[in-house]
Design an enzyme around this catalytic site. Structure first.
Site, mmCIF file in Angstrom:
data_model
loop_
_atom_site.group_PDB
_atom_site.id
_atom_site.type_symbol
_atom_site.label_atom_id
_atom_site.label_comp_id
_atom_site.label_asym_id
_atom_site.label_seq_id
_atom_site.Cartn_x
_atom_site.Cartn_y
_atom_site.Cartn_z
ATOM 1 N N GLU A 1 0.480 -1.365 -5.027
ATOM 2 C CA GLU A 1 -0.671 -0.454 -5.037
ATOM 3 C C GLU A 1 -0.132 0.913 -5.446
ATOM 4 O OE1 GLU A 1 -3.488 2.589 -3.464
ATOM 5 O OE2 GLU A 1 -1.519 2.174 -2.609
ATOM 6 N N ARG B 1 -16.651 7.052 0.613
ATOM 7 C CA ARG B 1 -16.210 5.796 0.007
ATOM 8 C C ARG B 1 -16.875 4.590 0.670
ATOM 9 N NH1 ARG B 1 -9.831 6.680 0.421
ATOM 10 N NH2 ARG B 1 -10.553 7.341 2.488
ATOM 11 N N ASP C 1 0.822 -1.204 0.000
ATOM 12 C CA ASP C 1 0.000 0.000 0.000
ATOM 13 C C ASP C 1 0.857 1.253 0.000
ATOM 14 O OD1 ASP C 1 -2.834 1.166 0.537
ATOM 15 O OD2 ASP C 1 -1.540 2.143 2.014
#
Length: 619
Positions: free
Chosen positions: A311, A497, A269
């Site tokens: 990512e 989100r 990430d």
């Protein structure tokens, strides 16, 4: 290293030393641009690798052997992915996920990505991406023993587990940060800390803001530290300093520990942000690829069944670097998100035009044949419109205006729009706006548009037919709409989100309740069809053709067994593919079959005729 191996049988010691001999040059090459004494750092890492190798379970050693003998296992067309939050997918903890694994197996899933399950800091914690402890599981989800049990259950069903490893930052409550705040100079050096604004102001001159409305600026004053600490994403997420070799070695231990609990893929990430250089935007620096190569090499030595997934939600031209280019060719991550494909799918549907998408996809470099794209229609995050201005200009449109159009369209404010998305992360200074929403909501199902289901299936046909690993976002395979109650959960009210992270509802038979049976059946059929096409092996590069009809995306998959041509009508009306396109890629119009239906396509007026939003895989 010798001490860690001393209790192992001779064949295991021989295997480990052979791996070191094979991979040590790549490890040193990765460390050399990062640290003054790469050999000293390598010695520390090899000791850690030997310790993890010695502790590795026999079942995982067997997995390492199988993966080494079939290094393309993740590139094969029978690999389909699924991504979810454990508690929202299964309605419970990791044990509940294990109980739902039969559904995933029936769907054809062989790769499961669970959103952050490691212990985060207290809310707000960026949905779990502010990690407070890399060595424990969120208490509501279970324990590390439960993680091991889950990976064993999934592995028995042919499913590999992917977990997030946040590399750029830790929570303010992480042990390293707590010890730094308590005055430990060693741990303070794990972070970028400045006594006054001189340093931060120099950096800020060229740094963008990731969340300008939620977390303006890139530095936060901390009273306990008595200094300004680098916080790219939120004030409670402290960026770590990868220029410190102690940080690298700490993360290597984390990687090895997770692999020994049976995790087979690590999603790296925020990897693009890990290396800082003054005078730049501190993204995509060359050292990012070097440190990833070195970290990946440690895993190849101790636990080669483990894959790395980058990512890297970056500009289209920067994507391939995370799979390896130049000296890092094929040595960085095994997987990377094809963010550009996802963006272009939604762009095509809104604009009813495939010309821009064709241009953008054609200009991307070919990735190493030993790697694979992660292709997807939606993910847990918002959609940022990564439309390259050069690509837009090449087809006669303004990149800025097109990005503005896409946000207006998917927010449902553009005249004629069928979409029902939510604007996320609006930046008043730059005009940048992003979009939240499930695939069904963005495609018009919430507006009761009769063609919404066809759009969802077309979008998934594109990503399933492009090659790589297609990953379904939980709920999208069922046609679920945005969660109308997303803002009611504590800590979620400021982050829309969560609207596209709905909770699945399960019936008495242990099946999830679909929002659209047509979408559920159609995506299951796509997964079945994909398995039997060797042309979709990820080592085969997709070849995007110039469109003959501006509303039809054409993607050829050349292969020794014959080319497959994917044709995707992104318009609400009928379109066509001239038969000379088929002949150019080696297909006989008289013998061609649509792999998705098993029947011959409809041919008239010297062209394959496509119904509105129809996809065909011609072979």
């Amino acid at each position: 290293m010798d001490a860690e191996l001393s209790t192992l049988p001779a064949h295991r010691q021989e295997l480990f030393r052979a791996r070191v001999q094979r991979w040590l040059p790549d490890l040193l090459d990765g460390l050399a641009p990062l640290y003054p004494d790469p050999q000293a750092v390598a010695d520390r890492l090899l000791t850690a690798a030997a310790r993890a190798f010695a502790a590795r379970d026999d079942e995982l050693h067997a997995l390492d052997l199988r993966r080494s003998l079939a290094p393309d296992w993740f590139q094969r067309p029978d690999v389909v992915g699924y991504a979810a939050y454990a508690e929202r997918f299964a309605g419970g903890d990791l044990a509940a996920v294990a109980q739902r694994a039969g559904y995933l197996q029936d769907l054809g899933v062989s790769y499961l990505h669970l959103m952050p399950v490691l212990t985060p800091g207290p809310p707000p914690n960026d949905g779990g991406y502010a990690v407070a402890d890399y060595s424990s599981i969120r208490p509501d989800l279970g324990t590390m023993a439960d993680l091991t049990a889950l990976t064993r259950e999934l592995r028995g069903r042919g499913i590999s587990l992917c977990l997030d490893l946040v590399l750029n930052h830790v929570a303010r409550e992480h042990t390293w940060a707590r010890e730094a705040r308590a005055g430990d100079p060693v741990k303070r050096a794990y972070f970028h800390v400045y006594p006054d604004r001189t340093g931060p102001d120099a950096w800020e001159a060229t740094l963008p803001e990731v969340f300008p409305d939620l977390a303006p600026g890139n530095f936060t004053w901390d009273d306990d530290l008595d200094g300004w600490v680098w916080t790219t994403f939120n004030d409670y997420q402290w960026d770590v300093d990868w220029a410190n070799p102690d940080v690298f070695c700490e993360y290597a231990d984390v990687v090895l520990d997770l692999a020994n609990h049976g995790v087979e893929v690590l999603r790296l990430d925020a990897i693009a942000f890990t290396w800082k250089r003054l005078g730049t935007n501190c993204q995509n620096q060359p050292e990012v690829h070097a440190l990833t190569q070195a970290l990946r090499t440690v895993a190849r030595i101790a636990c080669p069944a483990l894959l790395f997934k980058a990512e890297a939600i970056v500009g289209p031209r920067d994507l391939v670097g995370y799979l390896g280019t130049g000296e890092h060719w094929g040595k960085v991550s095994d997987l990377a998100y094809h963010n550009g494909l996802m963006v272009q799918v939604w762009s095509m549907l809104a604009a009813r035009d495939a010309v821009l998408a064709s241009r953008a996809l054609q200009t991307l470099p070919v990735p190493p044949a030993s790697t694979a794209w992660i292709t997807y229609v939606r993910c847990h995050d918002d959609i940022g419109w990564a439309i390259d201005d050069g690509d837009a200009a090449a087809v006669g449109i303004s990149g800025y205006e097109h990005r503005r159009f896409l946000t207006d369209w998917y927010a449902g404010t553009f005249p004629g729009s069928w979409a029902r998305g939510l604007v996320f992360g609006e930046n008043a200074a730059t005009g940048d706006r992003r979009i939240s929403g499930t695939a069904a909501s963005l495609a018009g199902l919430g507006a009761w548009d009769p063609q919404a289901a066809a759009r969802v299936l077309l979008a998934h046909a594109v990503v399933f037919g492009f090659g790589g690993i297609p990953v379904l976002w939980s709920g999208d395979e069922l046609g679920l709409l945005d969660d109308p109650h997303w803002a009611e959960e504590p800590g979620h009210e400021g982050d829309n989100r969560w609207a596209h992270r709905p909770r699945l509802t399960w019936d008495r038979d242990g099946r999830p309740v679909p929002g659209s049976p047509a979408i559920a059946a159609g995506i299951a059929a796509l997964a079945r069809a994909r398995v039997t096409l060797p042309q979709l092996h990820a080592s085969v590069a997709a070849r995007v053709l110039d469109p003959r009809d501006p509303a039809v995306l054409l993607v050829a998959r050349p292969h020794p067994l014959g080319t497959v041509l994917g044709a995707y009508n992104v318009a609400p009306g009928p379109r066509h593919v001239p038969l000379d396109v088929l002949r150019e890629v080696g297909l006989d119009p008289a013998a061609v079959v649509d792999h998705l239906t098993g029947a011959a396509p409809r041919i008239a007026e010297d062209a394959v005729q496509l119904a509105p939003y129809q996809a065909v895989w011609l072979r």
